[in-house]
Design an enzyme around this catalytic site. Sequence first.
Site, PDB file in Angstrom:
ATOM      1  N   HIS B 145       0.845  -1.194   0.000  1.00 22.54           N
ATOM      2  CA  HIS B 145       0.000   0.000   0.000  1.00 22.54           C
ATOM      3  C   HIS B 145       0.889   1.256   0.000  1.00 22.54           C
ATOM      4  O   HIS B 145       0.655   2.188  -0.776  1.00 22.54           O
ATOM      5  CB  HIS B 145      -0.910  -0.033   1.239  1.00 22.54           C
ATOM      6  CG  HIS B 145      -1.733   1.191   1.452  1.00 22.54           C
ATOM      7  ND1 HIS B 145      -3.065   1.254   1.111  1.00 22.54           N
ATOM      8  CD2 HIS B 145      -1.423   2.406   1.959  1.00 22.54           C
ATOM      9  CE1 HIS B 145      -3.527   2.450   1.411  1.00 22.54           C
ATOM     10  NE2 HIS B 145      -2.550   3.172   1.929  1.00 22.54           N
ATOM     11  N   GLU B 146       1.909   1.255   0.841  1.00 21.34           N
ATOM     12  CA  GLU B 146       2.797   2.424   0.920  1.00 21.34           C
ATOM     13  C   GLU B 146       3.608   2.583  -0.367  1.00 21.34           C
ATOM     14  O   GLU B 146       3.799   3.695  -0.860  1.00 21.34           O
ATOM     15  CB  GLU B 146       3.743   2.305   2.117  1.00 21.34           C
ATOM     16  CG  GLU B 146       3.048   2.228   3.467  1.00 21.34           C
ATOM     17  CD  GLU B 146       2.034   3.339   3.682  1.00 21.34           C
ATOM     18  OE1 GLU B 146       2.182   4.406   3.069  1.00 21.34           O
ATOM     19  OE2 GLU B 146       1.083   3.128   4.438  1.00 21.34           O
ATOM     20  N   HIS B 149       1.594   4.212  -2.917  1.00 16.46           N
ATOM     21  CA  HIS B 149       1.572   5.673  -2.755  1.00 16.46           C
ATOM     22  C   HIS B 149       2.796   6.290  -3.433  1.00 16.46           C
ATOM     23  O   HIS B 149       2.699   7.329  -4.067  1.00 16.46           O
ATOM     24  CB  HIS B 149       1.591   6.044  -1.272  1.00 16.46           C
ATOM     25  CG  HIS B 149       0.222   6.072  -0.635  1.00 16.46           C
ATOM     26  ND1 HIS B 149      -0.852   6.677  -1.231  1.00 16.46           N
ATOM     27  CD2 HIS B 149      -0.233   5.586   0.539  1.00 16.46           C
ATOM     28  CE1 HIS B 149      -1.913   6.553  -0.451  1.00 16.46           C
ATOM     29  NE2 HIS B 149      -1.567   5.879   0.634  1.00 16.46           N
TER      30      HIS B 149
END
Lengths: 185, 409
Positions: B145-146, B149
């Site tokens: 998820h990071e 980003h």
Amino acid sequence: MPTLIIVAVVLVLLTAFVIGVYNTLIRLRNQVDNSWSQIDVQLKRRHDLIPNLVETAKGYMQHERGTFEAITQARSQAMGAKTVGDASRAEGALGEALSKFMLVVENYPDLKANQNFLSIQEELTSTENKISFARQNYNDQVLFFNNKIQMFPSSIVANTFNFGKRDFFEIENAAEREVPKVNFS
Amino acid sequence: MFELIRANKRNSIILMVAMGACLLLLGYFIGLAFFGPKNGFTGLIIATAVWLVLTLISFSSGDQILLAACKATPVTHDVHPQLFNVVEEMKIAAGLPAMPKIYIINDPAPNAFATGRNPKSASVAVTAGLLGRLNRDELQGVIAHEISHILHRDILFVTLAGIMLGSIVLLSQVFLRSMFYSSMMGSRRRYSAGGRGGGQAQLIMLVIAIIAAILAPIMAYLLYFALSRRREYLADAGAARLTRYPEGLASALEKIANDPAPQLAAVNKVTAPMYIVNPFKKKKAMKLSDLSSTHPPISERVRILRNMTHGASFKDYSDAYSNITKTKTVVPPAALTKEDIALRQASKEAEKKQQLEKQMHQVGDIMRKVNGFIFLTCVCGLKLKVPPNFKSKKVGCPRCKQILDLPDK
């Protein structure tokens, strides 16, 4: 005179288009090559880890000579592979030997509790993951590149400058298709 | 992928322009109120200058400031090898040009965020609580998820928009407070004491400025939050695509949401949108939360991820999203090309059947490691944790009384 200007403008636009597409294709092809080298790096890392693994496990598993030999042999075959086809076959065999080894480890609780062994286990698990993620990324890039050189209008530029399709990195051995689960728990 | 990044960049620019307009308008009105009707532009220039300085700072060292504000410590591979490996796995899956720098936040509340200017110089920070509570697959989901980003260029946006928001809040606070204090002191303001006949108009300007000072931050917050929520969904979609395993992130989010630890200590309104899950623990009876929350409800994110049963592409996520929320998709149409991406199975070691107590114990160990404690195992099997300020070179084992040598740092 006006026709001359129109022709000139069209020519300039066309050249700009061709240059743009050509540069995109080059960039994509470099990305494909780069992701291929990522797989290579991880395979080498796997080869480097195996002697450590064998060394650590040897003290605990004196009666499993056959298993060690199988791994060592598979490793040297994988390292000696010249072509891509050979390599993927040999890597498949190595993966199989590793997962067999892991099954045997289940019978040695002392080894499973060894701190050194645990850290090698983590590195090996991660390396297996990295190999499969690198392959995933490589195949994504190849798909993107192949789409680009087959689709109109970039296909014209690709054909003119001889950009060839790239092959996906498939696993030939059916056993390798399922990523070897390095699992000690 | 590229389409998604392009759409995201366009949205960032729109948002920046809208927030910039907010800021300039606010500056203009404050200028009118402070310096008289002809000098609105002075305010405008001051507002621009404040924003420019902050932007320059945030460009050059914004990530460092944010990491310091969150009390994150850079760590080496030895502190937590699994974290390093998982980050590298996701870096390879995403094809990032460089390995992100890794930070650990010494806090038992599980959470994580990413920051940086571009994919070449990005940082990922996770809390010690997260590392202790999640198994490998779940950690992979959070890191993916990071990394999404980073890949979607959300990190620069959050930094820049956060700084813009910060300057708007700063300006309006300074203005409102100066109003408040000067009226409290009972002093007549110099601009109304001029007696040039502009008193009436001045008063109206003042009222407008006060209203603008109250409204501008709210407007900016809403804009900021609307877009940061969308980005959370997209990062979830990206994580599923990178790991091919949506269940990892889903169960991680569930664990984070149900965690008993108190809320993150070093957190404020500006840094909150960076985290994977809203770090503020819910207060009861919050009605406006739908508009003003920076993160979509976790239960909804989990249900969407679990609804992805056919594959892990953006298209699959978008279908699952429409299924669950009954609204239009958040994924930009350009990214919805047909991709055939199969899901993978859970890795078998995933099941970490551990008691909460033991997990908390691990969290403590990670925090000690980050703080430079030395870990020793005595021959009798006792584990010693020696604090970094321990002076002597030798230490006696409390159980078997054996003298142990401390390794050099």
